[in-house]
Design a protein around this motif. Structure first.
Motif, mmCIF file in Angstrom:
data_model
loop_
_atom_site.group_PDB
_atom_site.id
_atom_site.type_symbol
_atom_site.label_atom_id
_atom_site.label_comp_id
_atom_site.label_asym_id
_atom_site.label_seq_id
_atom_site.Cartn_x
_atom_site.Cartn_y
_atom_site.Cartn_z
ATOM 1 N N GLY A 98 0.632 -1.259 0.119
ATOM 2 C CA GLY A 98 -0.058 0.102 -0.015
ATOM 3 C C GLY A 98 0.892 1.123 0.078
ATOM 4 N N LEU A 99 0.261 2.436 -0.099
ATOM 5 C CA LEU A 99 0.712 3.614 0.092
ATOM 6 C C LEU A 99 -0.121 4.787 1.234
ATOM 7 N N VAL A 100 0.660 5.670 1.603
ATOM 8 C CA VAL A 100 -0.095 6.262 2.421
ATOM 9 C C VAL A 100 0.330 7.885 2.024
ATOM 10 N N ASP A 101 -0.725 8.795 2.227
ATOM 11 C CA ASP A 101 -0.716 10.277 1.804
ATOM 12 C C ASP A 101 -0.415 10.959 3.003
ATOM 13 N N ILE A 102 0.777 11.486 3.364
ATOM 14 C CA ILE A 102 0.866 12.222 4.730
ATOM 15 C C ILE A 102 0.748 13.767 4.713
ATOM 16 N N ASP A 103 -0.147 14.063 5.648
ATOM 17 C CA ASP A 103 -0.369 15.492 5.946
ATOM 18 C C ASP A 103 -1.254 16.286 4.959
ATOM 19 N N ASP A 104 -1.703 15.715 3.939
ATOM 20 C CA ASP A 104 -2.572 16.344 2.865
ATOM 21 C C ASP A 104 -3.305 15.265 2.189
ATOM 22 N N PHE A 105 -4.381 15.663 1.597
ATOM 23 C CA PHE A 105 -5.129 14.770 0.479
ATOM 24 C C PHE A 105 -5.174 15.479 -1.017
ATOM 25 N N ALA A 106 -4.511 16.754 -0.940
ATOM 26 C CA ALA A 106 -4.684 17.279 -2.164
ATOM 27 C C ALA A 106 -3.602 16.890 -3.387
ATOM 28 N N VAL A 107 -2.432 16.520 -2.898
ATOM 29 C CA VAL A 107 -1.531 16.260 -4.096
ATOM 30 C C VAL A 107 -1.332 14.533 -3.992
ATOM 31 N N THR A 108 -1.426 14.134 -4.940
ATOM 32 C CA THR A 108 -1.527 12.531 -5.218
ATOM 33 C C THR A 108 -0.227 11.890 -5.281
ATOM 34 N N SER A 109 -0.080 10.712 -4.762
ATOM 35 C CA SER A 109 0.940 9.907 -4.832
ATOM 36 C C SER A 109 0.294 8.391 -5.287
ATOM 37 N N ALA A 110 0.880 7.590 -5.834
ATOM 38 C CA ALA A 110 0.597 6.116 -6.396
ATOM 39 C C ALA A 110 1.533 5.080 -6.443
ATOM 40 N N LEU A 111 1.043 3.877 -6.144
ATOM 41 C CA LEU A 111 1.812 2.636 -6.212
ATOM 42 C C LEU A 111 1.486 1.860 -7.307
ATOM 43 N N SER A 112 2.319 1.278 -8.184
ATOM 44 C CA SER A 112 1.971 0.444 -9.277
ATOM 45 C C SER A 112 2.771 -1.004 -8.988
ATOM 46 N N ILE A 113 1.844 -2.033 -8.737
ATOM 47 C CA ILE A 113 2.208 -3.330 -8.539
ATOM 48 C C ILE A 113 2.181 -4.333 -9.581
ATOM 49 N N THR A 114 3.166 -4.944 -10.224
ATOM 50 C CA THR A 114 2.936 -5.992 -11.262
ATOM 51 C C THR A 114 3.851 -7.174 -10.792
ATOM 52 N N ASN A 115 3.641 -8.293 -11.513
ATOM 53 C CA ASN A 115 4.160 -9.619 -11.607
ATOM 54 C C ASN A 115 4.384 -10.306 -10.139
ATOM 55 N N VAL A 116 3.343 -10.140 -9.299
ATOM 56 C CA VAL A 116 3.534 -10.627 -8.002
ATOM 57 C C VAL A 116 3.360 -12.307 -8.144
ATOM 58 N N SER A 117 4.220 -13.083 -7.567
ATOM 59 C CA SER A 117 4.376 -14.390 -7.518
ATOM 60 C C SER A 117 5.017 -14.843 -6.038
ATOM 61 N N LEU A 118 4.534 -16.114 -5.683
ATOM 62 C CA LEU A 118 5.145 -16.842 -4.451
ATOM 63 C C LEU A 118 6.059 -17.882 -4.977
ATOM 64 N N GLU A 119 7.080 -17.763 -4.871
ATOM 65 C CA GLU A 119 8.076 -19.306 -5.450
ATOM 66 C C GLU A 119 8.099 -19.951 -4.099
ATOM 67 N N LYS A 120 7.631 -21.399 -4.464
ATOM 68 C CA LYS A 120 7.731 -22.160 -3.525
ATOM 69 C C LYS A 120 8.901 -22.954 -3.557
ATOM 70 N N ILE A 121 9.418 -23.473 -2.381
ATOM 71 C CA ILE A 121 10.769 -24.118 -2.440
ATOM 72 C C ILE A 121 10.268 -25.578 -2.756
ATOM 73 N N GLN A 122 11.073 -26.283 -3.236
ATOM 74 C CA GLN A 122 10.665 -27.745 -3.493
ATOM 75 C C GLN A 122 11.580 -28.549 -2.916
ATOM 76 N N SER A 123 11.026 -29.424 -2.018
ATOM 77 C CA SER A 123 11.839 -30.202 -1.101
ATOM 78 C C SER A 123 12.494 -31.371 -1.942
ATOM 79 N N VAL A 124 13.861 -31.618 -1.866
ATOM 80 C CA VAL A 124 14.645 -32.465 -2.490
ATOM 81 C C VAL A 124 14.486 -33.722 -1.617
ATOM 82 N N PRO A 125 14.023 -34.959 -2.308
ATOM 83 C CA PRO A 125 13.834 -36.145 -1.424
ATOM 84 C C PRO A 125 15.254 -36.706 -1.179
#
Length: 133
Positions: A98-125
């Protein structure tokens, strides 16, 4: 504790199950128009910021002081950055971005998020060894 009051913000959260060693990966870009009043001592800090939250622990991604690139849609941005978070222990975790706008709401900020993944480890037998006879 962020140098001002959080007037507004946006976030998204999800609860996930992980194994020790799993890695959360994503790409992000923090953009802002909050550049002129960032150090106005009379009115506040105006240091908007973006974050990753993992089980109550905040990891700052960027704030307005980290923006250096000019952009067409905002005054400044960080540019696309890659982030990895490795889970040291297995369990159920709540994560948020997320993102937080500090001390005002008149001037904008944004956060773009892409390519989210969870790489699972693979146990080796373990190799099966035949007893020597």
């Amino acid at each position: 504790d962020v140098g001002g009051y959080a007037y507004e913000g946006s976030a998204i959260k999800k609860t996930i199950n992980v194994q020790a060693g799993d890695v959360l990966k994503f790409a992000w870009n923090f953009k802002t128009n909050e550049t002129l009043l960032a150090s106005d001592l009379w009115r506040g800090s105006f240091v908007d910021y973006s974050f990753l939250l993992v089980d109550g622990q905040i990891k700052k991604l960027a704030n307005i002081n980290d923006t250096t690139l000019n952009t067409s849609s905002f005054d400044k941005e960080t540019g696309i950055q890659n982030y990895e978070y490795k889970f040291n222990s297995a369990g159920t975790y709540t994560i948020a971005l997320g993102l937080v706008d500090i001390d005002d709401f008149a001037v904008t900020s944004a956060l773009s998020i892409t390519n989210v993944s969870l790489e699972k480890i693979q146990s080796v037998p373990e190799p099966f060894l035949q007893p020597l006879t």
